[in-house]
Design a protein around this motif. Sequence first.
Motif: not given
Length: 307
Positions: A70-87
Amino acid sequence: MSQVTSMKKEIEELKKQRNAVILAHYYVDGEVQEIADYVGDSYYLSEVAAGVDKDVIVFAGVSFMGECAKILNPEKTVLMPDGGADCPMAHMVTPEEIAEVRQKYEDVAVVTYVNSFAKIKALSDVCVTSSNALKIVKELPNKNIFFIPDHNLGGFLAKQLPEKNFIFNEGHCPTHDRIQVAEVQALKAAHPEALALAHPECREEICKEADYVGSTKGIIDYALKSPAKEFIILTEKGIMHPLTQQAPDKRFYGLDQEIVCGDMKLITMEKVRDVLRDMPGTNQVQMDDQLMQDALTPLKRMLELAK
């Protein structure tokens, strides 16, 4: 038509409808890697994310990767298959620690592993991945290097750059950190002809047991190019998929206790399908504009210095 084949076809149709691209990290399951347009390690995927020409990016990975896209593509829609996948590692450094080190050391470069959140990147001088960290840190004019948040990768670099003064915090990758020397030695004894390949997120004593230490992509390249036919793989098990696919004539051995990133394994084909079908949905990466601008600078510097 099998259920898997049907789902793959559905995903392809949704990609066309949404003008979407799927990026997947090597640590997700093999079936997810197979439906991705690009599969790679963090550095490669950062490069891809910086240059994609689609309207939608589906990132089959964990939260910090979606943030980077998202930072590299602020104008694009970025989707995560699982919003809870963390590090977990990304939570192991704080802005306060950075402020303390900057106050203590006048000439310090805050070098941040991409396995970190945007709020940490925004306070950094440059970002790195395991693929490019050595090259980038070596070229920095600063003697003092605050390397965050992985002290294992930082320690690996420090051994090769004695002219630098490394400062660490206590961050680490729990998945790599749990590999034990006795397990590695037992595997080496069972397969004496095999070369041991380790990721630098492993502890120093594990890296000392390895014949090669490198990034995920580095491990794959080494195994493919080596004349050896057997390898012990000391990193997350997802790497076994590209290795066995690209080198079916070679043998790859993993530890008895499977080295698995539970967060990466949250990503499934069904979730990739669902996030495309239901977009924008709840798994869209959204960030403050100023935070994205601040975090973009060290990411862009990484991409420039890594060339």
